[in-house]
Design a protein around this motif. Sequence first.
Motif, PDB file in Angstrom:
ATOM      1  N   TYR A  26      67.359 186.037  13.278  1.00  0.00           N
ATOM      2  CA  TYR A  26      68.404 186.995  13.418  1.00  0.00           C
ATOM      3  C   TYR A  26      69.108 186.898  12.014  1.00  0.00           C
ATOM      4  O   TYR A  26      69.544 187.919  11.469  1.00  0.00           O
ATOM      5  N   TYR A  27      69.511 185.650  11.422  1.00  0.00           N
ATOM      6  CA  TYR A  27      70.354 185.674  10.331  1.00  0.00           C
ATOM      7  C   TYR A  27      69.320 185.494   8.980  1.00  0.00           C
ATOM      8  O   TYR A  27      69.534 185.557   7.844  1.00  0.00           O
ATOM      9  N   GLN A  28      68.063 186.001   9.224  1.00  0.00           N
ATOM     10  CA  GLN A  28      66.948 186.073   8.179  1.00  0.00           C
ATOM     11  C   GLN A  28      67.257 184.792   7.227  1.00  0.00           C
ATOM     12  O   GLN A  28      67.273 184.866   5.963  1.00  0.00           O
ATOM     13  N   SER A  29      67.190 183.648   7.843  1.00  0.00           N
ATOM     14  CA  SER A  29      67.328 182.296   7.160  1.00  0.00           C
ATOM     15  C   SER A  29      65.879 181.665   7.314  1.00  0.00           C
ATOM     16  O   SER A  29      65.415 181.452   8.316  1.00  0.00           O
ATOM     17  N   TRP A  30      65.549 180.738   6.214  1.00  0.00           N
ATOM     18  CA  TRP A  30      64.582 179.974   6.384  1.00  0.00           C
ATOM     19  C   TRP A  30      64.841 178.703   7.372  1.00  0.00           C
ATOM     20  O   TRP A  30      63.795 177.931   7.805  1.00  0.00           O
ATOM     21  N   TRP A  31      65.886 178.485   7.659  1.00  0.00           N
ATOM     22  CA  TRP A  31      66.157 177.287   8.669  1.00  0.00           C
ATOM     23  C   TRP A  31      65.687 177.602   9.923  1.00  0.00           C
ATOM     24  O   TRP A  31      65.554 176.425  10.661  1.00  0.00           O
ATOM     25  N   GLY A  32      65.276 178.631  10.304  1.00  0.00           N
ATOM     26  CA  GLY A  32      64.497 178.854  11.730  1.00  0.00           C
ATOM     27  C   GLY A  32      63.117 178.122  11.750  1.00  0.00           C
ATOM     28  O   GLY A  32      62.871 177.825  12.756  1.00  0.00           O
ATOM     29  N   ILE A  33      62.701 177.932  10.488  1.00  0.00           N
ATOM     30  CA  ILE A  33      61.414 177.183  10.496  1.00  0.00           C
ATOM     31  C   ILE A  33      61.715 175.767  11.225  1.00  0.00           C
ATOM     32  O   ILE A  33      60.903 175.146  11.727  1.00  0.00           O
ATOM     33  N   VAL A  34      62.884 175.256  10.983  1.00  0.00           N
ATOM     34  CA  VAL A  34      63.142 173.689  11.430  1.00  0.00           C
ATOM     35  C   VAL A  34      63.152 173.838  12.981  1.00  0.00           C
ATOM     36  O   VAL A  34      62.835 172.771  13.592  1.00  0.00           O
ATOM     37  N   GLY A  35      63.286 175.078  13.621  1.00  0.00           N
ATOM     38  CA  GLY A  35      63.128 175.116  15.159  1.00  0.00           C
ATOM     39  C   GLY A  35      61.683 174.746  15.508  1.00  0.00           C
ATOM     40  O   GLY A  35      61.544 174.402  16.651  1.00  0.00           O
ATOM     41  N   LEU A  36      60.474 174.968  14.541  1.00  0.00           N
ATOM     42  CA  LEU A  36      59.357 174.307  14.929  1.00  0.00           C
ATOM     43  C   LEU A  36      59.317 172.956  15.423  1.00  0.00           C
ATOM     44  O   LEU A  36      58.266 172.687  16.175  1.00  0.00           O
ATOM     45  N   ILE A  37      60.001 172.155  14.856  1.00  0.00           N
ATOM     46  CA  ILE A  37      59.874 170.642  15.091  1.00  0.00           C
ATOM     47  C   ILE A  37      60.197 170.386  16.491  1.00  0.00           C
ATOM     48  O   ILE A  37      59.195 169.772  17.321  1.00  0.00           O
ATOM     49  N   PRO A  38      61.336 170.779  17.007  1.00  0.00           N
ATOM     50  CA  PRO A  38      61.626 170.614  18.489  1.00  0.00           C
ATOM     51  C   PRO A  38      60.696 171.207  19.455  1.00  0.00           C
ATOM     52  O   PRO A  38      60.155 170.726  20.690  1.00  0.00           O
ATOM     53  N   LEU A  39      60.327 172.708  19.126  1.00  0.00           N
ATOM     54  CA  LEU A  39      59.382 173.391  19.837  1.00  0.00           C
ATOM     55  C   LEU A  39      57.830 172.653  19.986  1.00  0.00           C
ATOM     56  O   LEU A  39      57.554 172.454  20.948  1.00  0.00           O
ATOM     57  N   LEU A  40      57.436 172.261  18.781  1.00  0.00           N
ATOM     58  CA  LEU A  40      56.092 171.568  18.933  1.00  0.00           C
ATOM     59  C   LEU A  40      56.157 170.235  19.505  1.00  0.00           C
ATOM     60  O   LEU A  40      55.286 170.018  20.110  1.00  0.00           O
ATOM     61  N   THR A  41      57.157 169.185  19.149  1.00  0.00           N
ATOM     62  CA  THR A  41      57.053 168.233  20.037  1.00  0.00           C
ATOM     63  C   THR A  41      57.456 168.354  21.406  1.00  0.00           C
ATOM     64  O   THR A  41      56.870 167.628  22.326  1.00  0.00           O
ATOM     65  N   GLY A  42      58.078 169.423  21.833  1.00  0.00           N
ATOM     66  CA  GLY A  42      58.044 169.735  23.426  1.00  0.00           C
ATOM     67  C   GLY A  42      57.010 170.144  23.963  1.00  0.00           C
ATOM     68  O   GLY A  42      56.378 169.810  25.185  1.00  0.00           O
ATOM     69  N   VAL A  43      56.066 171.043  23.313  1.00  0.00           N
ATOM     70  CA  VAL A  43      54.775 171.303  23.646  1.00  0.00           C
ATOM     71  C   VAL A  43      53.721 170.455  23.873  1.00  0.00           C
ATOM     72  O   VAL A  43      52.836 170.383  24.747  1.00  0.00           O
ATOM     73  N   PHE A  44      53.660 169.621  22.841  1.00  0.00           N
ATOM     74  CA  PHE A  44      52.700 168.576  22.792  1.00  0.00           C
ATOM     75  C   PHE A  44      52.999 167.111  23.474  1.00  0.00           C
ATOM     76  O   PHE A  44      52.291 166.417  23.855  1.00  0.00           O
ATOM     77  N   ARG A  45      54.299 166.999  23.731  1.00  0.00           N
ATOM     78  CA  ARG A  45      55.001 166.202  24.565  1.00  0.00           C
ATOM     79  C   ARG A  45      54.785 164.682  23.884  1.00  0.00           C
ATOM     80  O   ARG A  45      54.444 163.728  24.486  1.00  0.00           O
ATOM     81  N   PHE A  46      54.806 164.737  22.579  1.00  0.00           N
ATOM     82  CA  PHE A  46      54.799 163.666  21.698  1.00  0.00           C
ATOM     83  C   PHE A  46      55.695 163.737  20.315  1.00  0.00           C
ATOM     84  O   PHE A  46      55.691 164.624  19.718  1.00  0.00           O
ATOM     85  N   CYS A  47      56.624 162.792  20.197  1.00  0.00           N
ATOM     86  CA  CYS A  47      57.341 162.740  19.223  1.00  0.00           C
ATOM     87  C   CYS A  47      57.175 161.494  18.432  1.00  0.00           C
ATOM     88  O   CYS A  47      57.409 160.356  18.856  1.00  0.00           O
ATOM     89  N   PRO A  48      56.579 161.638  17.030  1.00  0.00           N
ATOM     90  CA  PRO A  48      56.397 160.571  16.312  1.00  0.00           C
ATOM     91  C   PRO A  48      57.642 159.675  16.013  1.00  0.00           C
ATOM     92  O   PRO A  48      57.392 158.220  15.857  1.00  0.00           O
ATOM     93  N   LEU A  49      58.780 160.161  16.035  1.00  0.00           N
ATOM     94  CA  LEU A  49      60.112 159.515  15.409  1.00  0.00           C
ATOM     95  C   LEU A  49      60.335 158.339  16.875  1.00  0.00           C
ATOM     96  O   LEU A  49      60.624 157.348  16.629  1.00  0.00           O
TER      97      LEU A  49
END
Length: 60
Positions: A26-49
């Motif tokens: 919406y804000y045309q910001s590259w910060w939206g890419i950061v949203g991939l981290i929680p999305l992918l960890t939630g989908v795969f049910r695995f968090c390296p941290l």
Amino acid sequence: MNVNIGGIDRMLRIIAGVIIIALGAYYQSWWGIVGLIPLLTGVFRFCPLYTMVGVNTCKR
């Protein structure tokens, strides 16, 4: 790769990921890419941290 994210944690991560990606688009910001981290960890049910810290929210 062991599952270390439980049900509530998983849903919160997926919702937060989608919201962050949508706001980034919406804000045309590259910060939206950061949203991939929680999305992918939630989908795969695995968090390296979680593995490094020794946390497991899965009840298995």
